[in-house]
Design a protein around this motif. Structure first.
Motif, PDB file in Angstrom:
ATOM      1  N   ALA A 143       4.068  24.241  -8.830  1.00 13.89           N
ATOM      2  CA  ALA A 143       4.517  22.725  -8.479  1.00 13.89           C
ATOM      3  C   ALA A 143       4.417  22.977  -6.873  1.00 13.89           C
ATOM      4  O   ALA A 143       4.507  22.056  -6.069  1.00 13.89           O
ATOM      5  N   ASP A 144       4.212  24.289  -6.897  1.00 13.84           N
ATOM      6  CA  ASP A 144       4.274  24.911  -5.374  1.00 13.84           C
ATOM      7  C   ASP A 144       2.662  24.673  -4.351  1.00 13.84           C
ATOM      8  O   ASP A 144       2.598  24.014  -3.371  1.00 13.84           O
ATOM      9  N   LEU A 145       1.790  23.855  -5.563  1.00 16.81           N
ATOM     10  CA  LEU A 145       0.407  23.407  -4.506  1.00 16.81           C
ATOM     11  C   LEU A 145       0.670  22.349  -4.560  1.00 16.81           C
ATOM     12  O   LEU A 145      -0.489  22.262  -3.966  1.00 16.81           O
ATOM     13  N   LEU A 146       1.575  21.594  -4.804  1.00 19.23           N
ATOM     14  CA  LEU A 146       1.482  19.881  -4.620  1.00 19.23           C
ATOM     15  C   LEU A 146       2.562  19.394  -3.374  1.00 19.23           C
ATOM     16  O   LEU A 146       3.021  20.073  -2.996  1.00 19.23           O
ATOM     17  N   ARG A 147       1.759  18.141  -3.155  1.00 19.39           N
ATOM     18  CA  ARG A 147       2.307  17.874  -1.911  1.00 19.39           C
ATOM     19  C   ARG A 147       2.932  16.082  -2.208  1.00 19.39           C
ATOM     20  O   ARG A 147       1.993  15.990  -2.616  1.00 19.39           O
ATOM     21  N   PRO A 148       4.072  15.762  -1.977  1.00 16.34           N
ATOM     22  CA  PRO A 148       4.304  14.301  -2.350  1.00 16.34           C
ATOM     23  C   PRO A 148       3.516  13.425  -1.354  1.00 16.34           C
ATOM     24  O   PRO A 148       3.772  13.447  -0.192  1.00 16.34           O
ATOM     25  N   TRP A 149       3.123  12.894  -1.563  1.00 19.69           N
ATOM     26  CA  TRP A 149       2.057  11.642  -0.858  1.00 19.69           C
ATOM     27  C   TRP A 149       2.193   9.884  -1.161  1.00 19.69           C
ATOM     28  O   TRP A 149       2.344   9.537  -0.132  1.00 19.69           O
ATOM     29  N   ALA A 150       2.502   9.524  -1.644  1.00 18.82           N
ATOM     30  CA  ALA A 150       2.313   7.429  -1.938  1.00 18.82           C
ATOM     31  C   ALA A 150       2.748   7.676  -3.195  1.00 18.82           C
ATOM     32  O   ALA A 150       3.255   8.598  -4.136  1.00 18.82           O
ATOM     33  N   ASN A 151       3.165   6.075  -3.358  1.00 13.28           N
ATOM     34  CA  ASN A 151       4.064   5.354  -4.342  1.00 13.28           C
ATOM     35  C   ASN A 151       3.983   4.292  -4.162  1.00 13.28           C
ATOM     36  O   ASN A 151       4.025   3.808  -3.630  1.00 13.28           O
ATOM     37  N   TRP A 152       2.871   3.994  -5.300  1.00 11.12           N
ATOM     38  CA  TRP A 152       2.016   2.722  -5.620  1.00 11.12           C
ATOM     39  C   TRP A 152       2.365   1.646  -6.505  1.00 11.12           C
ATOM     40  O   TRP A 152       2.637   2.500  -7.263  1.00 11.12           O
ATOM     41  N   VAL A 153       3.326   0.359  -6.821  1.00  8.78           N
ATOM     42  CA  VAL A 153       2.968   0.074  -8.197  1.00  8.78           C
ATOM     43  C   VAL A 153       1.654  -1.329  -8.435  1.00  8.78           C
ATOM     44  O   VAL A 153       1.848  -1.670  -7.120  1.00  8.78           O
ATOM     45  N   PRO A 208      -6.214  -1.489  -3.561  1.00  6.98           N
ATOM     46  CA  PRO A 208      -5.589  -1.012  -1.715  1.00  6.98           C
ATOM     47  C   PRO A 208      -5.678   0.548  -1.551  1.00  6.98           C
ATOM     48  O   PRO A 208      -5.153   1.413  -0.590  1.00  6.98           O
ATOM     49  N   PRO A 209      -4.758   0.835  -3.199  1.00  8.24           N
ATOM     50  CA  PRO A 209      -3.655   2.271  -2.791  1.00  8.24           C
ATOM     51  C   PRO A 209      -4.721   3.520  -2.275  1.00  8.24           C
ATOM     52  O   PRO A 209      -4.659   4.440  -1.602  1.00  8.24           O
ATOM     53  N   THR A 210      -6.236   3.588  -2.611  1.00  6.53           N
ATOM     54  CA  THR A 210      -7.374   4.315  -2.825  1.00  6.53           C
ATOM     55  C   THR A 210      -7.513   4.504  -1.820  1.00  6.53           C
ATOM     56  O   THR A 210      -8.143   5.562  -0.800  1.00  6.53           O
ATOM     57  N   TRP A 211      -8.152   2.730  -0.979  1.00  5.87           N
ATOM     58  CA  TRP A 211      -8.075   2.386   0.332  1.00  5.87           C
ATOM     59  C   TRP A 211      -7.271   3.337   1.120  1.00  5.87           C
ATOM     60  O   TRP A 211      -7.481   3.816   2.779  1.00  5.87           O
ATOM     61  N   TYR A 212      -6.060   2.538   1.184  1.00  8.05           N
ATOM     62  CA  TYR A 212      -5.426   2.834   2.159  1.00  8.05           C
ATOM     63  C   TYR A 212      -5.091   5.316   2.679  1.00  8.05           C
ATOM     64  O   TYR A 212      -4.774   5.323   3.122  1.00  8.05           O
ATOM     65  N   SER A 213      -5.373   5.527   0.856  1.00  6.75           N
ATOM     66  CA  SER A 213      -5.216   6.712   1.197  1.00  6.75           C
ATOM     67  C   SER A 213      -6.761   7.502   1.831  1.00  6.75           C
ATOM     68  O   SER A 213      -6.306   8.364   2.238  1.00  6.75           O
ATOM     69  N   LEU A 214      -7.142   7.111   1.695  1.00  4.60           N
ATOM     70  CA  LEU A 214      -8.796   7.644   2.266  1.00  4.60           C
ATOM     71  C   LEU A 214      -8.599   7.250   3.518  1.00  4.60           C
ATOM     72  O   LEU A 214      -9.296   8.580   4.382  1.00  4.60           O
ATOM     73  N   THR A 215      -8.119   6.124   3.893  1.00  4.43           N
ATOM     74  CA  THR A 215      -7.403   6.471   5.710  1.00  4.43           C
ATOM     75  C   THR A 215      -6.747   7.459   5.789  1.00  4.43           C
ATOM     76  O   THR A 215      -7.472   8.176   7.137  1.00  4.43           O
ATOM     77  N   GLU A 216      -6.122   7.981   5.249  1.00  3.19           N
ATOM     78  CA  GLU A 216      -4.840   8.520   6.260  1.00  3.19           C
ATOM     79  C   GLU A 216      -5.669  10.182   5.983  1.00  3.19           C
ATOM     80  O   GLU A 216      -5.310  10.762   7.157  1.00  3.19           O
TER      81      GLU A 216
END
Length: 253
Positions: A143-153, A208-216
């Motif tokens: 789990a140390d290889l993962l980071r929390p990024w976003a939560n989209w519904v 939208p979640p994919t587009w926004y995450s790519l922008t980040e």
């Protein structure tokens, strides 16, 4: 498309999605897959690896290294049992859809996933659980290889909805990502800016979640910078607004 949400919107299913990253000569690259057009959800869309949580993902018996479930529960504002299941689903789905395994021992990470090809197929068919696979292989979830990024519904108008938690992770050294999944017609590494440009030109479709995450991601110069980014993870639910024959998406961030 309904002009307003139904009286009783569909209950979102918990899901996990992983932004799998690597450093390249021109900056950060992310692993993307174009889903098969006939898929019931997001058919034809370009997405990150991921999928729904399996009830067996909550198995607390598996070996675990990294932030405990309680910490993930804080990041994603959910129960500890769900947080554990989300992390396990992220690891399982990444392995099933890309062949990348975020596991190893307490001292190191798997560098060659070839010996686990049979287990990968058994995970896809649900003949084997993640906890069962890791126990049999003598591996530990990292789990140390993962980071929390976003939560989209998914918007309330949609008949099939997901409460998707997004994670970020670097491609482990020695491993390679493939497209050996029946859910994708093509897969590969892309610079975030190039993936956005393709979508803007109509060559691909991004939710939208994919587009926004790519922008980040495009704002980061390296994978290390992505993983070091401190994140707030609010729950975001886009709204679909029908305007004549057009549908636009509104998002409050």
């Amino acid at each position: 498309m309904p002009t307003a949400p139904p009286e009783r919107p569909a209950t979102p299913k918990d899901a996990a999605t992983v932004l799998l990253l690597r450093d390249a000569a021109e900056g950060v690259e992310v692993f993307l897959q174009r889903r098969v057009a006939g898929m019931a959800f997001a058919g034809g869309m370009t997405v990150f690896p991921g999928g729904g949580v399996d009830e067996r993902d909550a198995d607390a018996s598996l070996s675990w290294v990294g932030p405990p479930a309680a910490r993930w529960a804080e990041w994603f504002s959910c129960s500890e049992s769900l947080a554990r299941a989300l992390v396990c689903a992220a690891v399982r789905e990444t392995f099933e859809e890309s062949g990348v395994l975020l596991a190893g021992t307490r001292a190191g990470v798997v560098t060659d996933t070839t010996p686990y090809a049979g287990a990968r197929a058994a995970l896809v068919s649900r003949e084997l659980s993640l906890a069962g696979f890791l126990a049999e292989a003598g591996l530990t979830l990292r789990a140390d290889l993962l980071r929390p990024w976003a939560n989209w519904v998914t918007p309330e108008q949609e008949p099939r909805r997901y409460d998707a938690r997004f994670f970020a992770a670097a491609l482990p050294a020695g491993q390679r990502a493939d497209g050996a999944t029946t859910e994708a017609e093509s897969s590969g590494w892309r610079r975030p800016a190039d993936a956005i440009e393709d979508a803007a030109a109509g060559h691909s479709m991004l939710m939208p979640p994919t587009w926004y995450s790519l922008t980040e991601l495009d704002r980061c110069a390296s994978v290390a910078e992505v993983l070091a980014t401190r994140r707030q993870v609010p729950k975001v639910t886009p709204r679909l607004v029908v305007d004549g024959e057009r549908v636009r998406v509104e998002v409050d961030l």
